[in-house]
Design an enzyme around this catalytic site. Sequence first.
Site, PDB file in Angstrom:
ATOM      1  N   GLY A  10      41.664  50.091  40.677  1.00  0.00           N
ATOM      2  CA  GLY A  10      41.040  50.995  39.709  1.00  0.00           C
ATOM      3  C   GLY A  10      39.987  50.265  38.890  1.00  0.00           C
ATOM      4  O   GLY A  10      40.123  49.076  38.606  1.00  0.00           O
ATOM      5  N   ARG A  72      40.691  51.640  46.508  1.00  0.00           N
ATOM      6  CA  ARG A  72      42.079  51.194  46.689  1.00  0.00           C
ATOM      7  C   ARG A  72      42.333  51.040  48.193  1.00  0.00           C
ATOM      8  O   ARG A  72      42.771  51.963  48.861  1.00  0.00           O
ATOM      9  CB  ARG A  72      43.037  52.229  46.085  1.00  0.00           C
ATOM     10  CG  ARG A  72      42.877  52.406  44.578  1.00  0.00           C
ATOM     11  CD  ARG A  72      43.990  53.263  44.010  1.00  0.00           C
ATOM     12  NE  ARG A  72      43.684  53.707  42.658  1.00  0.00           N
ATOM     13  CZ  ARG A  72      43.932  52.999  41.544  1.00  0.00           C
ATOM     14  NH1 ARG A  72      44.496  51.821  41.629  1.00  0.00           N
ATOM     15  NH2 ARG A  72      43.601  53.478  40.367  1.00  0.00           N
ATOM     16  N   ASP A 103      47.285  43.999  40.869  1.00  0.00           N
ATOM     17  CA  ASP A 103      48.365  43.573  41.736  1.00  0.00           C
ATOM     18  C   ASP A 103      48.022  43.722  43.223  1.00  0.00           C
ATOM     19  O   ASP A 103      48.210  42.781  43.998  1.00  0.00           O
ATOM     20  CB  ASP A 103      49.616  44.382  41.401  1.00  0.00           C
ATOM     21  CG  ASP A 103      50.837  43.751  42.011  1.00  0.00           C
ATOM     22  OD1 ASP A 103      51.044  42.548  41.755  1.00  0.00           O
ATOM     23  OD2 ASP A 103      51.552  44.442  42.755  1.00  0.00           O
ATOM     24  N   THR A 125      43.461  44.634  35.022  1.00  0.00           N
ATOM     25  CA  THR A 125      44.266  45.852  35.081  1.00  0.00           C
ATOM     26  C   THR A 125      44.453  46.368  33.675  1.00  0.00           C
ATOM     27  O   THR A 125      44.825  45.610  32.782  1.00  0.00           O
ATOM     28  CB  THR A 125      45.658  45.648  35.695  1.00  0.00           C
ATOM     29  OG1 THR A 125      46.476  46.763  35.323  1.00  0.00           O
ATOM     30  CG2 THR A 125      46.351  44.411  35.174  1.00  0.00           C
ATOM     31  N   ASP A 127      46.751  48.087  32.837  1.00  0.00           N
ATOM     32  CA  ASP A 127      48.204  48.130  32.592  1.00  0.00           C
ATOM     33  C   ASP A 127      48.755  46.806  32.074  1.00  0.00           C
ATOM     34  O   ASP A 127      49.890  46.751  31.607  1.00  0.00           O
ATOM     35  CB  ASP A 127      48.940  48.508  33.880  1.00  0.00           C
ATOM     36  CG  ASP A 127      48.677  49.945  34.280  1.00  0.00           C
ATOM     37  OD1 ASP A 127      48.228  50.734  33.420  1.00  0.00           O
ATOM     38  OD2 ASP A 127      48.917  50.293  35.440  1.00  0.00           O
ATOM     39  N   ASP A 129      49.988  44.325  33.539  1.00  0.00           N
ATOM     40  CA  ASP A 129      51.262  43.888  34.118  1.00  0.00           C
ATOM     41  C   ASP A 129      51.115  42.809  35.190  1.00  0.00           C
ATOM     42  O   ASP A 129      52.059  42.567  35.949  1.00  0.00           O
ATOM     43  CB  ASP A 129      52.039  45.098  34.649  1.00  0.00           C
ATOM     44  CG  ASP A 129      51.246  45.888  35.682  1.00  0.00           C
ATOM     45  OD1 ASP A 129      50.073  45.551  35.920  1.00  0.00           O
ATOM     46  OD2 ASP A 129      51.794  46.846  36.250  1.00  0.00           O
ATOM     47  N   ARG A 171      52.515  52.906  34.876  1.00  0.00           N
ATOM     48  CA  ARG A 171      53.515  53.413  35.811  1.00  0.00           C
ATOM     49  C   ARG A 171      54.731  52.508  35.867  1.00  0.00           C
ATOM     50  O   ARG A 171      55.864  52.964  35.862  1.00  0.00           O
ATOM     51  CB  ARG A 171      52.896  53.538  37.209  1.00  0.00           C
ATOM     52  CG  ARG A 171      52.008  54.756  37.302  1.00  0.00           C
ATOM     53  CD  ARG A 171      51.021  54.687  38.448  1.00  0.00           C
ATOM     54  NE  ARG A 171      50.018  55.730  38.260  1.00  0.00           N
ATOM     55  CZ  ARG A 171      50.068  56.925  38.842  1.00  0.00           C
ATOM     56  NH1 ARG A 171      51.038  57.222  39.670  1.00  0.00           N
ATOM     57  NH2 ARG A 171      49.147  57.828  38.592  1.00  0.00           N
TER      58      ARG A 171
END
Lengths: 341, 341, 341, 341
Positions: A10, A72, A103, A125, A127, A129, A171
């Site tokens: 993304g 992706r 990731d 990212t 996120d 993570d 997520r």
Amino acid sequence: MRIGLLTGGGDCPGLNAAIRAVVKRGLGEYGHSIIGFRNGWKGVAEGDVMPLTRNDIRGVLDTGGTLLGTARFHPHSADGGLDAVRATLEAERIEALICIGGDGTLHAASKVAETGTKIVAIPKTIDNDVAGTDRSIGFDTAVHIATEAIDRIHTTAESHNRVMVVELMGRSAGWIAVQAGIAGGAEVVLTPEEPFDIDRITRYLKHRHRAHASFSIVVVAEGAVPAEGTSMEWETKYGTFGEIVSGAVSERVAEEIAARTGFDTRVTVLGHVQRGGTPLPSDRILGSRFGVAAVDALQQGHTGVMTALRGEEVVLVPLEEVAGRAKPVPAELIQVANALA
Amino acid sequence: MRIGLLTGGGDCPGLNAAIRAVVKRGLGEYGHSIIGFRNGWKGVAEGDVMPLTRNDIRGVLDTGGTLLGTARFHPHSADGGLDAVRATLEAERIEALICIGGDGTLHAASKVAETGTKIVAIPKTIDNDVAGTDRSIGFDTAVHIATEAIDRIHTTAESHNRVMVVELMGRSAGWIAVQAGIAGGAEVVLTPEEPFDIDRITRYLKHRHRAHASFSIVVVAEGAVPAEGTSMEWETKYGTFGEIVSGAVSERVAEEIAARTGFDTRVTVLGHVQRGGTPLPSDRILGSRFGVAAVDALQQGHTGVMTALRGEEVVLVPLEEVAGRAKPVPAELIQVANALA
Amino acid sequence: MRIGLLTGGGDCPGLNAAIRAVVKRGLGEYGHSIIGFRNGWKGVAEGDVMPLTRNDIRGVLDTGGTLLGTARFHPHSADGGLDAVRATLEAERIEALICIGGDGTLHAASKVAETGTKIVAIPKTIDNDVAGTDRSIGFDTAVHIATEAIDRIHTTAESHNRVMVVELMGRSAGWIAVQAGIAGGAEVVLTPEEPFDIDRITRYLKHRHRAHASFSIVVVAEGAVPAEGTSMEWETKYGTFGEIVSGAVSERVAEEIAARTGFDTRVTVLGHVQRGGTPLPSDRILGSRFGVAAVDALQQGHTGVMTALRGEEVVLVPLEEVAGRAKPVPAELIQVANALA
Amino acid sequence: MRIGLLTGGGDCPGLNAAIRAVVKRGLGEYGHSIIGFRNGWKGVAEGDVMPLTRNDIRGVLDTGGTLLGTARFHPHSADGGLDAVRATLEAERIEALICIGGDGTLHAASKVAETGTKIVAIPKTIDNDVAGTDRSIGFDTAVHIATEAIDRIHTTAESHNRVMVVELMGRSAGWIAVQAGIAGGAEVVLTPEEPFDIDRITRYLKHRHRAHASFSIVVVAEGAVPAEGTSMEWETKYGTFGEIVSGAVSERVAEEIAARTGFDTRVTVLGHVQRGGTPLPSDRILGSRFGVAAVDALQQGHTGVMTALRGEEVVLVPLEEVAGRAKPVPAELIQVANALA
């Protein structure tokens, strides 16, 4: 040296700062050629190249998205994907690859590195993570956008005496939810890390509205799930990616709150705006530092590593220690979110 | 416990987040009384108290400044200052003190701690030069405001083919200048850490304007000085605080550039706006975490310590390791600023 | 004079500026008492009063929402509503009423004015569809928030080669959609004023993506409907308020585009954030001017009028010319939106 | 048709929106050639052309400055200037000219129009003092930036109990000062329209600080002057342009306030940031509408006119009615600023 460069997964703010830094450092300092690939690993597999010059990176430092495009696509999951990658790298005489991604991209990078290609990765990212680094490119800006949204919703909640449920990205980890929740002063923050008990939440909201307030903000990460054995069942099973339906959990949570409390309850699903727009300074700086560090790492002969922020320093960590591992929100942060609710 | 709370030194965004966290944690979790002092150490010396309740901290999370007020007053430098502080603390039966401030306030805190008062300090300074912590409250927002200003000045520079000199805060360290310089894509960044050579700078600007660009941004920290033996003399001697005249160095630098290059050169002194306004999420979060950590530290019996960010963790460091020490910008950051110019 | 003051309908940025101006002008200049009613007409019917002092309006100029609270309640539609209003006004000895609101509130105001109460109204609505005034409080800020969202989504659309459908507020008029569409550079803008033909839209998008671009932004007002006889049917019938389901039309439009073009198409429903947060200067100024003008109008003996912006002037227009009439987007604006797509 | 296009005078946000609209409308709708001139009238005199294509205007809608560059050059004031302009227009076979600029550029446009060239002008100026139009491109964004600065300075003023003097642009008219003063809640606003009496101001500040507040914001337009016969003398005589020294009046005002009140008083000169950065939606929309209207006006055979906003409409006004006339701030606005202080 001919260095390939791609952005995968993304998009997020700060990617162009990293691309710019790779070009300025690689081309300007060492005289390398920087060969961009369009649309992430897909462009490598398809040989879709875009050689990068100083002109291409003019004026991009404060822009969102990625001038290289992204997709992706994971070469190791596609039929003949790794072979196609290998063929392009040979055809273009690429001596080393800088991969900017999350990731999935990092996992692909470690697979491609196994085939003998020199690789340095840069984590991005929203996120946050990715393991092994304090921060990834894009996270701070996403938190800023999410916080701004909560600030705005706050005034409506207060003016109308409402419970406002705000669904944020995340997520598998609740980084955005927890940080924007603390920054926006949310009363409740639901994350994938801590399955929630809807009864406890509604009791708390009723208590709060009785005691002193007439509105509340409930922040929900899109990957939040109810705890087993609690009164709210949640039939859907989630995988790590893709199967989570945007808005699903927040709509359910809002219905349950409304049904149990009678409060006027509304949902906002923030969605795509979280990954767009002008990057905050910290993402421009992180992208710039990682871009310079990645080129320097290749120059010094490193491969199979990822640039990482540790405290105030930029360091290199082995890709194998990082790929496939997640980074959950630390307990202290979740505790602060709860303590200040 | 009766906990005193003060904010000292220059104001900055994120102070109210810290005050709110101290009140919510201290009063809400442990049932302590939180006694605010108005206007920093001055208020302690004068017994100017403001007991804090939940009502006082409503709606302050996203506001700049400090609801307690602040002042530049150091009890250990004023006649009878420490005695007055001692007297107030006794009169108000204060059992422990949480001091939010920069270098001056921390120094005072360590002096007061020596008299036997339990103290936990929280670092704030837009200059980010407090030792022992990766970041202090207020810094990220200041960098954001400075970067936004550079972004704006950029479009004018380009439209008018000008050299724009932008003076940013930073008397003893160039943190804001370096970070905003990287984020804003400045061509030159002058800091107190690295005395500058005006000849080298003007040669570089002439080269750049001949080669490919018709404008440049020069960022100057207000504490920047020319190197000894270079062609630009600088009569004024600077101390650590107060003697630096806002705008002085940037005006001089602009004159020298204009004289040597003939380029249309203009100055902007950003000034007070750098410490104001809505805090970024990261400063609200840092303030919140430090506030919770400070109360918890007192609860656990710590004293003479400062809350600090180290990587992703909040830790405690002894005040004596911190007070009076500065934290210069690391070489890697300065190198990135130079590499991307 | 004892002046009652209320805010009705949906909240929006700039209401507190108007409240502040009414208090400063009424209390400060003329020595009137300003009696606030909580939660719009509901508070009048229920006698829920909040006398306003200078203290209540301190620091509210730059805040969103309304410090008086608001509700969607119309006394003329509720059983005994007008009688309850009348009773409260007498009990509180209110000599005149200033009502800040949109279409519903203005309609109620004209009904209450018919019962003999002196009334001056101030128009607010993020939808900008109140007749008789160039602009209503809240509109400019809503356009700003919507444009910022489109800017952010733009970078994602471009990075991923996507069609992004963005649903904005506007049930009966497309003001936000048209203005944010122009400002954000949207390729397609769908409004209630001009029923759309999905075939024409998808042909245009296919042409555009073939010719020179790989992404598009489609802005949809929530009240947009397909034209009769075009290939996209739209079963739901809409009333003026309340029956439009947030997200419904944009989800359908996105499905149709994806089905006919094969382009990766995503939806963002911006929702509640459009009415929140810090007001733009223009809304603070409009609120301030309207507030002063409303008090002055009462002072001069006017009643049954609304403050209005006409060009650079604030004027008074009769409520009866305004209530119940909508203000569609002018053809020239829609033409500009189409010309620049 | 071959249409020449230039931007003259100081740069501001929204110029690129107007350029984009001229190209999209002229080239896309009518098939005209759009020939840009670099650096305003200077580029016309020197024959410095830049033919504009769709590619040149991609991604510029939300950017500040002008992609054509600009300069303060008036052909009618330079030796042989009008002849050089005439020569270039012939050499480039320019059939009509669209000039985007402020007072100086419009004056030049009317002079060039007298030589027989077809001309349509578009007003831009952050000062908003062009006659004949409610608003000029750039003004709203400048007010936004100035208000944001006042908001930020507000928190510092309050935290430190200071009088903050903020100097904003406006040599011959106080539009920015009055609007940002109202929006930012300034206690005092000094404009060129109303010469000030420093004694009255300091009496008011002393009264205010005694009564209820411990801080104040004083907004000063750079062209503000003391009234004759008041106690503050002001030796410098100002012309309309250029001779006003940035910061001069605010420094003097601050000194006088400090000397007479003893309050801690500080100055911020906002300067160049007021004209830069991302344009607000309203400036992008105004630029877009004016650009479309200018091309349409030429298409319909108009010349010697300026596009103008009147209420909700875009109209054409004769250049001769506009050039050389200023537009002072209306009394009602100044009254609102004073009423809410």
